[in-house]
Design a protein around this motif. Structure first.
Motif, mmCIF file in Angstrom:
data_model
loop_
_atom_site.group_PDB
_atom_site.id
_atom_site.type_symbol
_atom_site.label_atom_id
_atom_site.label_comp_id
_atom_site.label_asym_id
_atom_site.label_seq_id
_atom_site.Cartn_x
_atom_site.Cartn_y
_atom_site.Cartn_z
ATOM 1 N N ILE A 129 0.802 -1.334 0.073
ATOM 2 C CA ILE A 129 -0.211 0.085 -0.030
ATOM 3 C C ILE A 129 0.930 1.278 -0.086
ATOM 4 C CG2 ILE A 129 -1.574 1.357 1.488
ATOM 5 C CD1 ILE A 129 -2.812 -1.805 2.174
ATOM 6 N N VAL A 130 0.788 2.198 -0.884
ATOM 7 C CA VAL A 130 1.450 3.387 -1.230
ATOM 8 C C VAL A 130 0.828 4.806 -1.224
ATOM 9 C CG1 VAL A 130 3.583 4.316 -2.954
ATOM 10 C CG2 VAL A 130 3.314 1.950 -2.610
ATOM 11 N N ALA A 131 1.341 5.678 -0.759
ATOM 12 C CA ALA A 131 0.811 7.004 -1.327
ATOM 13 C C ALA A 131 2.154 7.411 -1.600
ATOM 14 C CB ALA A 131 0.562 7.890 0.331
ATOM 15 N N PRO A 132 1.781 7.317 -3.021
ATOM 16 C CA PRO A 132 2.966 7.904 -3.567
ATOM 17 C C PRO A 132 3.804 9.636 -4.035
ATOM 18 C CG PRO A 132 1.326 6.597 -5.102
ATOM 19 C CD PRO A 132 0.258 7.081 -3.941
ATOM 20 N N ALA A 133 5.082 9.712 -3.817
ATOM 21 C CA ALA A 133 5.642 10.503 -3.270
ATOM 22 C C ALA A 133 5.165 11.424 -4.190
ATOM 23 C CB ALA A 133 6.916 10.766 -2.401
ATOM 24 N N SER A 134 4.813 11.017 -5.497
ATOM 25 C CA SER A 134 5.221 11.601 -7.091
ATOM 26 C C SER A 134 4.050 11.167 -7.396
ATOM 27 C CB SER A 134 6.307 11.882 -7.494
ATOM 28 O OG SER A 134 6.025 11.961 -9.153
ATOM 29 N N SER A 135 3.083 11.719 -7.833
ATOM 30 C CA SER A 135 1.837 11.376 -9.149
ATOM 31 C C SER A 135 1.956 11.179 -10.476
ATOM 32 C CB SER A 135 0.675 11.662 -8.830
ATOM 33 O OG SER A 135 0.113 11.418 -8.176
ATOM 34 N N VAL A 136 3.627 11.834 -10.882
ATOM 35 C CA VAL A 136 3.828 11.617 -12.533
ATOM 36 C C VAL A 136 5.548 9.916 -12.193
ATOM 37 C CG1 VAL A 136 5.193 12.942 -13.894
ATOM 38 C CG2 VAL A 136 3.568 14.431 -12.326
ATOM 39 N N ASP A 137 6.124 11.207 -10.968
ATOM 40 C CA ASP A 137 6.998 9.402 -11.830
ATOM 41 C C ASP A 137 6.882 8.175 -11.418
ATOM 42 O OD1 ASP A 137 9.824 9.071 -12.397
ATOM 43 O OD2 ASP A 137 10.938 11.049 -11.434
ATOM 44 N N THR A 138 6.650 7.108 -11.993
ATOM 45 C CA THR A 138 5.970 6.757 -11.365
ATOM 46 C C THR A 138 6.828 5.397 -11.270
ATOM 47 O OG1 THR A 138 3.892 6.803 -12.216
ATOM 48 C CG2 THR A 138 4.010 7.660 -10.222
ATOM 49 N N GLU A 139 7.945 5.213 -12.352
ATOM 50 C CA GLU A 139 8.674 3.811 -13.052
ATOM 51 C C GLU A 139 8.227 3.060 -12.397
ATOM 52 O OE1 GLU A 139 9.178 1.374 -15.868
ATOM 53 O OE2 GLU A 139 9.073 3.420 -16.214
ATOM 54 N N HIS A 140 9.068 3.267 -11.052
ATOM 55 C CA HIS A 140 8.974 2.203 -9.636
ATOM 56 C C HIS A 140 7.782 0.878 -9.885
ATOM 57 C CE1 HIS A 140 7.792 5.508 -7.547
ATOM 58 N NE2 HIS A 140 7.980 5.229 -6.467
ATOM 59 N N LEU A 141 6.940 2.082 -9.305
ATOM 60 C CA LEU A 141 5.448 1.522 -8.700
ATOM 61 C C LEU A 141 5.174 0.948 -10.083
ATOM 62 C CD1 LEU A 141 3.912 4.175 -6.896
ATOM 63 C CD2 LEU A 141 5.649 1.816 -5.760
ATOM 64 N N ARG A 142 5.328 1.427 -11.105
ATOM 65 C CA ARG A 142 4.730 0.685 -12.493
ATOM 66 C C ARG A 142 5.524 0.002 -12.956
ATOM 67 N NH1 ARG A 142 3.136 2.336 -17.180
ATOM 68 N NH2 ARG A 142 2.928 4.445 -16.562
ATOM 69 N N GLN A 143 6.616 -0.347 -12.279
ATOM 70 C CA GLN A 143 7.435 -2.363 -12.060
ATOM 71 C C GLN A 143 6.709 -3.222 -11.429
ATOM 72 O OE1 GLN A 143 11.347 -1.432 -11.941
ATOM 73 N NE2 GLN A 143 11.523 0.072 -14.096
ATOM 74 N N VAL A 144 6.560 -2.549 -10.400
ATOM 75 C CA VAL A 144 5.366 -3.713 -9.296
ATOM 76 C C VAL A 144 4.242 -4.301 -9.685
ATOM 77 C CG1 VAL A 144 4.517 -3.590 -6.858
ATOM 78 C CG2 VAL A 144 7.182 -2.118 -7.267
ATOM 79 N N HIS A 145 3.653 -3.320 -10.493
ATOM 80 C CA HIS A 145 2.574 -3.455 -10.748
ATOM 81 C C HIS A 145 1.967 -4.575 -12.099
ATOM 82 C CE1 HIS A 145 -1.430 -3.264 -12.240
ATOM 83 N NE2 HIS A 145 -1.199 -3.059 -13.373
ATOM 84 N N GLN A 146 3.818 -4.014 -12.484
ATOM 85 C CA GLN A 146 3.651 -5.048 -14.056
ATOM 86 C C GLN A 146 3.516 -6.511 -13.620
ATOM 87 O OE1 GLN A 146 6.593 -2.741 -16.510
ATOM 88 N NE2 GLN A 146 4.331 -1.407 -17.785
ATOM 89 N N SER A 147 4.803 -6.555 -12.565
ATOM 90 C CA SER A 147 5.329 -7.954 -11.560
ATOM 91 C C SER A 147 4.724 -9.273 -11.693
ATOM 92 C CB SER A 147 6.026 -7.803 -10.915
ATOM 93 O OG SER A 147 5.641 -6.819 -9.935
ATOM 94 N N GLY A 148 2.952 -8.330 -11.190
ATOM 95 C CA GLY A 148 1.918 -8.785 -10.733
ATOM 96 C C GLY A 148 1.370 -8.384 -9.601
ATOM 97 N N ARG A 149 2.762 -8.627 -8.513
ATOM 98 C CA ARG A 149 2.952 -8.228 -6.807
ATOM 99 C C ARG A 149 1.353 -7.178 -7.046
ATOM 100 N NH1 ARG A 149 6.895 -8.987 -3.272
ATOM 101 N NH2 ARG A 149 7.469 -9.819 -4.939
ATOM 102 N N PRO A 150 0.570 -7.599 -5.766
ATOM 103 C CA PRO A 150 -0.332 -6.494 -5.727
ATOM 104 C C PRO A 150 -0.114 -5.326 -5.035
ATOM 105 C CG PRO A 150 -0.758 -8.712 -4.213
ATOM 106 C CD PRO A 150 0.514 -8.600 -5.301
#
Length: 369
Positions: A129-150
């Motif tokens: 569960i993440v409260a993103p520090a940036s709603s623009v620069d989110t590549e690290h979160l994109r990688q988590v999402h694409q990996s299938g991790r909830p």
């Protein structure tokens, strides 16, 4: 060194097996609740484990099962009561479902958030569960999402990422609150936030935080609907520590174009703003009106009680945990939970006529009129 002074060796599965007089494989199956094992063996193993105060090696268990029964939570500022209350909602819901929570604070720094996510994934958390520090620069979160991790976002969006997000409609409540202030005659409304930017605010800026961007959009829409110019010069970002917040407050309350109302974007900012107003010898709401985001018990104890935008923060945290647990357990994605913020009108907003009739700040400070 005697035995009492030495560090006690951790009890292992082998110790439990020996005490229960079964094989290590049988003890492991009984303790891990997997595979075939007789009721007699299970009872003996569990009794031995209790007698020896056996605690399972969670890392080893997660490596064997692929599940750690832990949730990683990444927030910007645990000192902010908003996140404290949300985290309480998360932990209560997680505990009820049999999950533990690992909390990491990033101080709203993207680099720290990237590292926090990496560390939590290394610890094999089942979801984030993440409260993103940036709603623009989110590549690290994109990688988590694409990996299938909830993954679930709390309080803020992740830009274009199609990730389940638990938040309120900030633009809508900001529009309503600004209309309330405009209706009281205020035209010079200041907005103070800790959001970091490289330059002073401009209407065409792309802001990192979806929350702050939505709040300012709501304010702009209220001014537009009223046919009034939006006072961009009174939008003050980069309000870091208490000293800078007090300094910004003094700035917006000075001069012929001073603010007649101040909006604080969170409870920590609000405390310093109110302190600065008091230090200047001004009165709320006679000299300046005040409104803040989030409702905490202390806001009802001030004189006058403060007008606030209340959010169901605890329930949002609990909903985020439940949404993540559904993902982790492979259940279908539920309809998004709808949360609404409420404008709670108390005594800190007055008409601009009272503020206009008050002495200018320069006069209060003994400066020439």
């Amino acid at each position: 060194m005697n035995g009492e002074g030495a560090r006690r060796r951790d009890v292992t599965v082998a110790d439990v097996a020996k005490a229960a007089q079964v094989s290590k494989a049988q003890a492991a199956r009984a303790l891990g609740n997997y595979g075939a094992v007789s009721d007699d063996v299970r009872e003996r193993v569990l009794a031995a484990a209790e007698a020896l105060s056996y605690r399972p090696n969670e890392l080893a268990r997660s490596m064997n099962t692929g599940k750690s029964h832990t949730i990683g939570v990444v927030v910007g500022d645990i000192e902010n009561p908003h996140f404290g209350l949300a985290t309480r909602g998360i932990t209560d819901a997680a505990k009820k479902a049999g999950y533990n929570v690992i909390l990491v604070n990033t101080d709203e720094d993207r680099a720290a958030e990237v590292e926090a996510v990496r560390v939590l994934l290394d610890k094999r958390v089942d979801g984030l569960i993440v409260a993103p520090a940036s709603s623009v620069d989110t590549e690290h979160l994109r990688q988590v999402h694409q990996s299938g991790r909830p993954l679930v976002f709390l309080d803020r969006s992740g830009g274009t990422l199609d990730v389940e997000t638990v938040a309120v409609d900030m633009a809508k409540i900001s529009l309503q609150a600004t209309q309330y202030l405009l209706g009281a005659g205020h035209r010079r409304i200041a907005f103070i936030s800790t959001l970091r930017t490289d330059s002073p605010y401009r209407a065409d800026m792309v802001l990192d935080s979806s929350q702050i961007a939505d709040r300012l959009e709501g304010m702009r829409q209220a001014y537009l609907a009223a046919g009034l110019p939006f006072p961009e010069d009174l939008v003050r970002l980069n309000a870091g520590d208490a000293d800078s917040i007090r300094s910004i407050t003094r700035e917006v309350l000075r001069g012929p174009e001073q603010a007649t109302a101040v909006v604080a974007s969170d409870g920590l900012i609000a405390l310093s703003v109110v302190e600065a107003i008091q230090e200047l010898g001004l009165s709320i709401p006679a000299d300046v009106s005040f409104l803040m985001y989030d409702d905490f018990p202390w806001t009802r104890l001030t004189s006058p009680p403060l007008t606030v935008i209340a959010q169901p923060v605890y329930n949002m945290g609990a909903a985020a945990a439940k949404a993540l647990i559904r993902q982790m357990e492979g259940l279908p994605r539920a309809a998004p939970a709808q949360f609404t913020a409420t404008l709670v009108r108390r005594g800190s907003v007055g008409t601009v006529r009272a503020a206009a009739a008050a002495p200018k700040l320069g006069q209060l400070a003994g400066e020439p009129a």
